[in-house]
Every structure is written in C-alpha cells, then in structure tokens.
Design a protein around this motif. Sequence first.
Motif, PDB file in Angstrom:
ATOM      1  N   MET A 130     101.184 -46.261  35.023  1.00  0.00           N
ATOM      2  CA  MET A 130     101.423 -46.539  36.433  1.00  0.00           C
ATOM      3  C   MET A 130     102.736 -45.906  36.867  1.00  0.00           C
ATOM      4  O   MET A 130     103.720 -45.904  36.122  1.00  0.00           O
ATOM      5  N   THR A 131     102.755 -45.365  38.072  1.00  0.00           N
ATOM      6  CA  THR A 131     103.942 -44.690  38.588  1.00  0.00           C
ATOM      7  C   THR A 131     104.652 -45.549  39.632  1.00  0.00           C
ATOM      8  O   THR A 131     104.134 -46.579  40.090  1.00  0.00           O
ATOM      9  N   ALA A 132     105.828 -45.087  40.030  1.00  0.00           N
ATOM     10  CA  ALA A 132     106.569 -45.775  41.092  1.00  0.00           C
ATOM     11  C   ALA A 132     105.763 -45.825  42.383  1.00  0.00           C
ATOM     12  O   ALA A 132     105.784 -46.829  43.107  1.00  0.00           O
ATOM     13  N   PHE A 133     105.029 -44.758  42.672  1.00  0.00           N
ATOM     14  CA  PHE A 133     104.198 -44.719  43.876  1.00  0.00           C
ATOM     15  C   PHE A 133     103.025 -45.693  43.756  1.00  0.00           C
ATOM     16  O   PHE A 133     102.651 -46.346  44.740  1.00  0.00           O
ATOM     17  N   ASP A 134     102.437 -45.790  42.554  1.00  0.00           N
ATOM     18  CA  ASP A 134     101.342 -46.745  42.342  1.00  0.00           C
ATOM     19  C   ASP A 134     101.810 -48.175  42.624  1.00  0.00           C
ATOM     20  O   ASP A 134     101.107 -48.959  43.281  1.00  0.00           O
ATOM     21  N   LEU A 135     102.989 -48.523  42.124  1.00  0.00           N
ATOM     22  CA  LEU A 135     103.520 -49.874  42.332  1.00  0.00           C
ATOM     23  C   LEU A 135     103.744 -50.155  43.809  1.00  0.00           C
ATOM     24  O   LEU A 135     103.453 -51.253  44.298  1.00  0.00           O
ATOM     25  N   LEU A 136     104.255 -49.169  44.508  1.00  0.00           N
ATOM     26  CA  LEU A 136     104.480 -49.343  45.943  1.00  0.00           C
ATOM     27  C   LEU A 136     103.162 -49.584  46.673  1.00  0.00           C
ATOM     28  O   LEU A 136     103.074 -50.441  47.570  1.00  0.00           O
ATOM     29  N   ASP A 137     102.122 -48.872  46.282  1.00  0.00           N
ATOM     30  CA  ASP A 137     100.808 -49.061  46.899  1.00  0.00           C
ATOM     31  C   ASP A 137     100.260 -50.458  46.595  1.00  0.00           C
ATOM     32  O   ASP A 137      99.640 -51.093  47.464  1.00  0.00           O
ATOM     33  N   ILE A 138     100.486 -50.948  45.371  1.00  0.00           N
ATOM     34  CA  ILE A 138     100.027 -52.295  45.021  1.00  0.00           C
ATOM     35  C   ILE A 138     100.761 -53.337  45.858  1.00  0.00           C
ATOM     36  O   ILE A 138     100.156 -54.284  46.380  1.00  0.00           O
ATOM     37  N   ALA A 139     102.072 -53.181  45.997  1.00  0.00           N
ATOM     38  CA  ALA A 139     102.840 -54.101  46.832  1.00  0.00           C
ATOM     39  C   ALA A 139     102.304 -54.104  48.255  1.00  0.00           C
ATOM     40  O   ALA A 139     102.168 -55.164  48.887  1.00  0.00           O
ATOM     41  N   SER A 140     101.979 -52.924  48.767  1.00  0.00           N
ATOM     42  CA  SER A 140     101.452 -52.820  50.127  1.00  0.00           C
ATOM     43  C   SER A 140     100.098 -53.512  50.243  1.00  0.00           C
ATOM     44  O   SER A 140      99.845 -54.238  51.219  1.00  0.00           O
ATOM     45  N   ARG A 141      99.226 -53.327  49.259  1.00  0.00           N
ATOM     46  CA  ARG A 141      97.893 -53.950  49.307  1.00  0.00           C
ATOM     47  C   ARG A 141      97.977 -55.468  49.312  1.00  0.00           C
ATOM     48  O   ARG A 141      97.129 -56.138  49.908  1.00  0.00           O
ATOM     49  N   HIS A 142      98.991 -56.004  48.654  1.00  0.00           N
ATOM     50  CA  HIS A 142      99.152 -57.459  48.605  1.00  0.00           C
ATOM     51  C   HIS A 142      99.976 -57.985  49.778  1.00  0.00           C
ATOM     52  O   HIS A 142     100.258 -59.185  49.846  1.00  0.00           O
ATOM     53  N   GLY A 143     100.374 -57.108  50.678  1.00  0.00           N
ATOM     54  CA  GLY A 143     101.136 -57.541  51.840  1.00  0.00           C
ATOM     55  C   GLY A 143     102.548 -57.977  51.515  1.00  0.00           C
ATOM     56  O   GLY A 143     103.147 -58.767  52.257  1.00  0.00           O
ATOM     57  N   LEU A 144     103.120 -57.468  50.414  1.00  0.00           N
ATOM     58  CA  LEU A 144     104.482 -57.815  50.025  1.00  0.00           C
ATOM     59  C   LEU A 144     105.467 -56.920  50.769  1.00  0.00           C
ATOM     60  O   LEU A 144     105.146 -55.796  51.143  1.00  0.00           O
ATOM     61  N   CYS A 145     106.676 -57.415  50.975  1.00  0.00           N
ATOM     62  CA  CYS A 145     107.609 -56.666  51.809  1.00  0.00           C
ATOM     63  C   CYS A 145     108.799 -56.108  51.034  1.00  0.00           C
ATOM     64  O   CYS A 145     109.698 -55.510  51.639  1.00  0.00           O
ATOM     65  N   VAL A 146     108.820 -56.302  49.699  1.00  0.00           N
ATOM     66  CA  VAL A 146     109.885 -55.741  48.863  1.00  0.00           C
ATOM     67  C   VAL A 146     109.264 -55.190  47.590  1.00  0.00           C
ATOM     68  O   VAL A 146     108.328 -55.776  47.036  1.00  0.00           O
TER      69      VAL A 146
END
Length: 269
Positions: free
Chosen positions: A25-41
């Motif tokens: 998993m990459t830094a971009f993948d993690l950011l996309d996961i955070a976005s999918r879960h509606g997280l803000c940080v």
Amino acid sequence: MKLGLGSYTFRWSIGHKGIVPANPMTAFDLLDIASRHGLCVMQYADNLPLHQLSDADLDGLAQRARDSGIALEVGTQPFGVANVARYIAIGKRLDARILRVALDGPDAARPIDELAAEFAQLLPMAKDAGIRIAVENHFNFPSRRLVDLLAAIDDDQVAICLDVANSICAGEWPMETVGILAPHAINLHLKDYVIVPDAYGVGFAIHGCPLGQGRTDFQAILNAAPYPADMSVILEQWLPRCSDMDAVRRREHGWLEQSVAFARRELHL
C-alpha cells in the motif's frame, strides 16, 4: 475533534519488519482509504517514510489531500535533530500542522536536559513551518519522564501525542498513562486491545481488536482532560499476524470499518 487514519492501521498491507506484500500500500492508497471512510485527517508514521517520496510525489499527495478535504500529519522515528528537521520540511511542504515523533528505550536512558537541548534546536524551524511537535509515549519511555521533558523544553510548540495503549510496555496501565499525559495532549492515537491468558497458565498475551471490543475505556479517555477542540483522533490497530497474511491484510480493512463506526458513535461525529 477530527477523526483520522494512521498508517499503522495497515502495517501488514504496507509491509512491516520484512513481511512485505507483493503490492505494498502506498501513501496515495492510504489517502484514498481515508477519503472513502469520510475521515478528515491522514497521519503518516515511520512505517511509511515520506522522505522516500520524490518532491513531485509529495506535491501530488498534498494536492490530492486538499482536493479531498483531508488534513495531512506526518510522523517519524527515531528521534534525532537531523531526522526531525527533515520531517519538519516535509510537513511544511504538505501543509501539515502536526509532526509526531517517538522516543523509545535508548532515549529513555539519555539525560532530560540533553534531549531538551536537541528539541530547542528544532523550535525555530517548527515555528517557521507552523508545525507543532507531538511526542508520542512509545513503549519504553515512561510517561512521567515525558512530562519532565516538556517542562525542560518549556515551549508550547512541543506537546504530547497520547497513545492509549503503548505504555503498557513501560509498566503503566492505560488510564494511568492517560491521567499523566492527557493534560498535555494535542494528538490522540486511539486503539483497542484484549488480554488473552496462556492456555498453560504461564502468562498472557496482549493484542489488538476493533475499537469497542476490548478493554480500552473510551469515555474515560475522552473525559480525561479539556483537549483542544480541533484535536485529531488517529485510528490505529494492533492486528496480530498469522500464517495467512493475505487474510490478515483483508482483516485490516474490516477492522477499520468497525472502528470508524464505533469512533463516530463515541465522538458524536
């Protein structure tokens, strides 16, 4: 409070201590996961070292975060002036406001005034970047020693990243740690754990579980101090490895989904 994702939620999907998947998993993948879960940080720790990214990738990560409405936070270990200075510069490039650093066993043996002098060297750079340094209670560094270190630094630019379970390793039960460190916390690492007795009665094992299914007293933690109103609450998990690592990596996603739902209920988000 702002709910966020920590990179140690996906230690096995990123790769950890030589156990690396075919497609980490990459830094971009993690950011996309955070976005999918509606997280803000999104907080990146030392298991996904951002200094290995190119300047172009860092700029792309910052832009994607802005487009997604997600604030970025950075983290690093081990402690050292040169390394932390490098991450202050990375944090400035990413518009981060928090840099989490961890002190561990070797640092616990160093004189407090020596550590404080090294932090003092970093303060002008951190202030110029608009970044606060959050020192995490990490395994073998006692919490009262962290408070002594803050007193020696004597600058609000350095505060605490409070992990609710790490200091079990230092001989502290979680609410003892919370009681000591919560008044100084600007960043919270939220995880849950269980204690499993050995079948032969020779001790026990401590390992993680989804939030709300273990021993962590979330309401007591949330009520322990008048935390900053905009403090980020970063989800992490201690998911044990097993022989089927593909299954473990799938479980990381399932645990996160359960933990996000529980945290939202507890935090009224």
